[in-house]
Design a protein around this motif. Structure first.
Motif, PDB file in Angstrom:
ATOM      1  N   LYS A  64       5.676 -52.390 -16.829  1.00  0.00           N
ATOM      2  CA  LYS A  64       6.093 -51.575 -15.605  1.00  0.00           C
ATOM      3  C   LYS A  64       4.953 -50.807 -15.066  1.00  0.00           C
ATOM      4  CE  LYS A  64       9.137 -47.992 -13.933  1.00  0.00           C
ATOM      5  NZ  LYS A  64      10.274 -46.970 -14.515  1.00  0.00           N
ATOM      6  N   ALA A  65       4.059 -50.546 -16.026  1.00  0.00           N
ATOM      7  CA  ALA A  65       2.824 -49.589 -15.625  1.00  0.00           C
ATOM      8  C   ALA A  65       1.843 -50.775 -14.993  1.00  0.00           C
ATOM      9  CB  ALA A  65       2.041 -48.860 -16.653  1.00  0.00           C
ATOM     10  N   LEU A  66       1.662 -51.742 -15.418  1.00  0.00           N
ATOM     11  CA  LEU A  66       0.772 -52.923 -14.779  1.00  0.00           C
ATOM     12  C   LEU A  66       1.346 -53.053 -13.284  1.00  0.00           C
ATOM     13  CD1 LEU A  66       0.113 -54.968 -17.866  1.00  0.00           C
ATOM     14  CD2 LEU A  66      -1.617 -53.512 -16.889  1.00  0.00           C
ATOM     15  N   PHE A  67       2.663 -53.232 -13.421  1.00  0.00           N
ATOM     16  CA  PHE A  67       3.428 -53.669 -12.242  1.00  0.00           C
ATOM     17  C   PHE A  67       3.066 -52.510 -10.975  1.00  0.00           C
ATOM     18  CE2 PHE A  67       7.243 -53.171  -9.545  1.00  0.00           C
ATOM     19  CZ  PHE A  67       7.006 -54.203  -8.503  1.00  0.00           C
ATOM     20  N   MET A  68       3.302 -51.397 -11.610  1.00  0.00           N
ATOM     21  CA  MET A  68       2.971 -50.201 -10.492  1.00  0.00           C
ATOM     22  C   MET A  68       1.561 -50.023 -10.015  1.00  0.00           C
ATOM     23  SD  MET A  68       6.132 -49.045 -10.139  1.00  0.00           S
ATOM     24  CE  MET A  68       6.013 -47.303  -9.270  1.00  0.00           C
ATOM     25  N   SER A  69       0.752 -50.507 -10.938  1.00  0.00           N
ATOM     26  CA  SER A  69      -0.808 -50.391 -10.543  1.00  0.00           C
ATOM     27  C   SER A  69      -1.338 -51.508  -9.879  1.00  0.00           C
ATOM     28  CB  SER A  69      -1.890 -49.988 -11.920  1.00  0.00           C
ATOM     29  OG  SER A  69      -1.483 -51.074 -12.730  1.00  0.00           O
ATOM     30  N   GLY A  70      -0.649 -52.461  -9.853  1.00  0.00           N
ATOM     31  CA  GLY A  70      -0.750 -53.913  -8.947  1.00  0.00           C
ATOM     32  C   GLY A  70      -1.347 -54.806  -9.797  1.00  0.00           C
ATOM     33  N   LEU A  71      -1.428 -54.792 -11.001  1.00  0.00           N
ATOM     34  CA  LEU A  71      -1.871 -55.659 -12.139  1.00  0.00           C
ATOM     35  C   LEU A  71      -0.930 -56.487 -12.512  1.00  0.00           C
ATOM     36  CD1 LEU A  71      -4.369 -53.175 -13.839  1.00  0.00           C
ATOM     37  CD2 LEU A  71      -4.978 -54.750 -12.313  1.00  0.00           C
ATOM     38  N   ALA A  72       0.479 -56.668 -12.300  1.00  0.00           N
ATOM     39  CA  ALA A  72       1.548 -57.443 -12.491  1.00  0.00           C
ATOM     40  C   ALA A  72       2.464 -57.629 -11.381  1.00  0.00           C
ATOM     41  CB  ALA A  72       2.100 -56.826 -13.898  1.00  0.00           C
ATOM     42  N   THR A  73       2.899 -58.834 -11.142  1.00  0.00           N
ATOM     43  CA  THR A  73       3.939 -59.133 -10.274  1.00  0.00           C
ATOM     44  C   THR A  73       5.164 -58.635 -10.537  1.00  0.00           C
ATOM     45  OG1 THR A  73       4.721 -61.132 -10.987  1.00  0.00           O
ATOM     46  CG2 THR A  73       2.590 -61.279  -9.766  1.00  0.00           C
ATOM     47  N   LYS A  74       6.141 -58.456  -9.356  1.00  0.00           N
ATOM     48  CA  LYS A  74       7.474 -58.085  -9.626  1.00  0.00           C
ATOM     49  C   LYS A  74       8.336 -59.089 -10.467  1.00  0.00           C
ATOM     50  CE  LYS A  74      11.461 -56.573  -6.616  1.00  0.00           C
ATOM     51  NZ  LYS A  74      11.697 -56.478  -5.344  1.00  0.00           N
ATOM     52  N   ALA A  75       7.806 -60.258 -10.308  1.00  0.00           N
ATOM     53  CA  ALA A  75       8.518 -61.210 -11.172  1.00  0.00           C
ATOM     54  C   ALA A  75       8.083 -60.851 -12.649  1.00  0.00           C
ATOM     55  CB  ALA A  75       8.046 -62.706 -10.622  1.00  0.00           C
ATOM     56  N   ASP A  76       6.847 -60.705 -13.024  1.00  0.00           N
ATOM     57  CA  ASP A  76       6.423 -60.331 -14.362  1.00  0.00           C
ATOM     58  C   ASP A  76       7.216 -59.232 -14.853  1.00  0.00           C
ATOM     59  OD1 ASP A  76       4.185 -62.099 -14.249  1.00  0.00           O
ATOM     60  OD2 ASP A  76       2.953 -60.549 -13.442  1.00  0.00           O
ATOM     61  N   TYR A  77       7.262 -58.309 -14.089  1.00  0.00           N
ATOM     62  CA  TYR A  77       8.154 -57.048 -14.652  1.00  0.00           C
ATOM     63  C   TYR A  77       9.561 -57.504 -14.939  1.00  0.00           C
ATOM     64  CZ  TYR A  77      10.510 -52.451 -14.883  1.00  0.00           C
ATOM     65  OH  TYR A  77      11.324 -51.543 -15.390  1.00  0.00           O
ATOM     66  N   ALA A  78      10.197 -58.120 -13.818  1.00  0.00           N
ATOM     67  CA  ALA A  78      11.645 -58.767 -13.972  1.00  0.00           C
ATOM     68  C   ALA A  78      11.875 -59.306 -15.137  1.00  0.00           C
ATOM     69  CB  ALA A  78      12.059 -59.313 -12.712  1.00  0.00           C
ATOM     70  N   GLY A  79      10.952 -60.319 -15.645  1.00  0.00           N
ATOM     71  CA  GLY A  79      11.015 -61.372 -16.484  1.00  0.00           C
ATOM     72  C   GLY A  79      10.886 -60.513 -17.895  1.00  0.00           C
ATOM     73  N   ALA A  80      10.120 -59.680 -17.826  1.00  0.00           N
ATOM     74  CA  ALA A  80       9.888 -58.737 -19.071  1.00  0.00           C
ATOM     75  C   ALA A  80      11.161 -57.850 -19.464  1.00  0.00           C
ATOM     76  CB  ALA A  80       8.736 -57.682 -18.892  1.00  0.00           C
ATOM     77  N   LEU A  81      11.943 -57.360 -18.005  1.00  0.00           N
ATOM     78  CA  LEU A  81      13.034 -56.516 -18.490  1.00  0.00           C
ATOM     79  C   LEU A  81      14.316 -57.446 -18.661  1.00  0.00           C
ATOM     80  CD1 LEU A  81      14.379 -53.867 -17.964  1.00  0.00           C
ATOM     81  CD2 LEU A  81      14.670 -54.403 -15.434  1.00  0.00           C
ATOM     82  N   ARG A  82      14.315 -58.584 -18.123  1.00  0.00           N
ATOM     83  CA  ARG A  82      15.342 -59.295 -18.634  1.00  0.00           C
ATOM     84  C   ARG A  82      15.364 -59.748 -20.241  1.00  0.00           C
ATOM     85  NH1 ARG A  82      14.826 -61.927 -13.779  1.00  0.00           N
ATOM     86  NH2 ARG A  82      13.327 -63.404 -14.591  1.00  0.00           N
ATOM     87  N   GLY A  83      13.872 -60.108 -20.662  1.00  0.00           N
ATOM     88  CA  GLY A  83      13.960 -60.581 -22.096  1.00  0.00           C
ATOM     89  C   GLY A  83      14.203 -58.992 -22.919  1.00  0.00           C
ATOM     90  N   TYR A  84      13.736 -58.005 -22.276  1.00  0.00           N
ATOM     91  CA  TYR A  84      14.092 -56.945 -23.304  1.00  0.00           C
ATOM     92  C   TYR A  84      15.637 -56.676 -23.428  1.00  0.00           C
ATOM     93  CZ  TYR A  84      14.249 -51.928 -24.489  1.00  0.00           C
ATOM     94  OH  TYR A  84      14.743 -50.655 -25.228  1.00  0.00           O
ATOM     95  N   GLN A  85      16.152 -56.696 -22.292  1.00  0.00           N
ATOM     96  CA  GLN A  85      17.836 -56.465 -22.132  1.00  0.00           C
ATOM     97  C   GLN A  85      18.387 -57.481 -23.407  1.00  0.00           C
ATOM     98  OE1 GLN A  85      18.310 -56.342 -17.983  1.00  0.00           O
ATOM     99  NE2 GLN A  85      18.187 -54.223 -17.896  1.00  0.00           N
ATOM    100  N   ASN A  86      17.946 -58.723 -23.217  1.00  0.00           N
ATOM    101  CA  ASN A  86      18.532 -59.745 -23.909  1.00  0.00           C
ATOM    102  C   ASN A  86      18.364 -59.358 -25.293  1.00  0.00           C
ATOM    103  OD1 ASN A  86      19.460 -61.251 -21.569  1.00  0.00           O
ATOM    104  ND2 ASN A  86      17.903 -62.562 -21.490  1.00  0.00           N
ATOM    105  N   ALA A  87      17.007 -58.969 -25.838  1.00  0.00           N
ATOM    106  CA  ALA A  87      16.892 -58.796 -27.164  1.00  0.00           C
ATOM    107  C   ALA A  87      17.698 -57.641 -27.787  1.00  0.00           C
ATOM    108  CB  ALA A  87      15.199 -58.319 -27.120  1.00  0.00           C
ATOM    109  N   ILE A  88      17.874 -56.470 -26.800  1.00  0.00           N
ATOM    110  CA  ILE A  88      18.702 -55.379 -27.188  1.00  0.00           C
ATOM    111  C   ILE A  88      19.963 -55.839 -27.483  1.00  0.00           C
ATOM    112  CG2 ILE A  88      19.348 -53.138 -26.506  1.00  0.00           C
ATOM    113  CD1 ILE A  88      16.503 -53.297 -27.579  1.00  0.00           C
TER     114      ILE A  88
END
Length: 100
Positions: A64-88
């Motif tokens: 999320k911090a990388l996304f907010m600083s422009g070093l990651a895309t929205k798709a990167d963050y969305a994919g990480a968030l989906r993966g995190y939610q699935n793992a939890i």
């Protein structure tokens, strides 16, 4: 500097890599942190996304911090968030919720 011996980051990175390949989530996060400090943001992001997808909350926050600083895309963050939610979700169970 280590307390009794000299600090050897090359050796530490090798151990982190071995542990990460074997599935140690915190080692994967540590690899991402070290790569980020070395300004290898693309590689840092890859490590963080993998760790987040395995349920590591600090890694998700770093993506999320990388996304907010422009070093990651929205798709990167969305994919990480989906993966995190699935793992939890996979780790949760009615018995565990009842124990709380």
């Amino acid at each position: 500097e280590g307390k009794e011996v000299a600090k050897d980051m090359d050796k530490a990175m090798g151990h982190y890599e071995t542990a990460a390949v074997c599935g140690h989530v915190s080692a994967r996060n540590n690899l991402g942190c070290e790569e980020g400090e070395a300004r290898n943001y693309e590689l840092a992001l890859q490590h963080m996304v993998i760790a987040a997808s395995l349920g590591h909350e600090k890694s998700l926050n770093m993506v999320k911090a990388l996304f907010m600083s422009g070093l990651a895309t929205k798709a990167d963050y969305a994919g990480a968030l989906r993966g995190y939610q699935n793992a939890i979700e996979e780790m949760s169970s009615p018995d565990r919720a009842e124990a709380k």
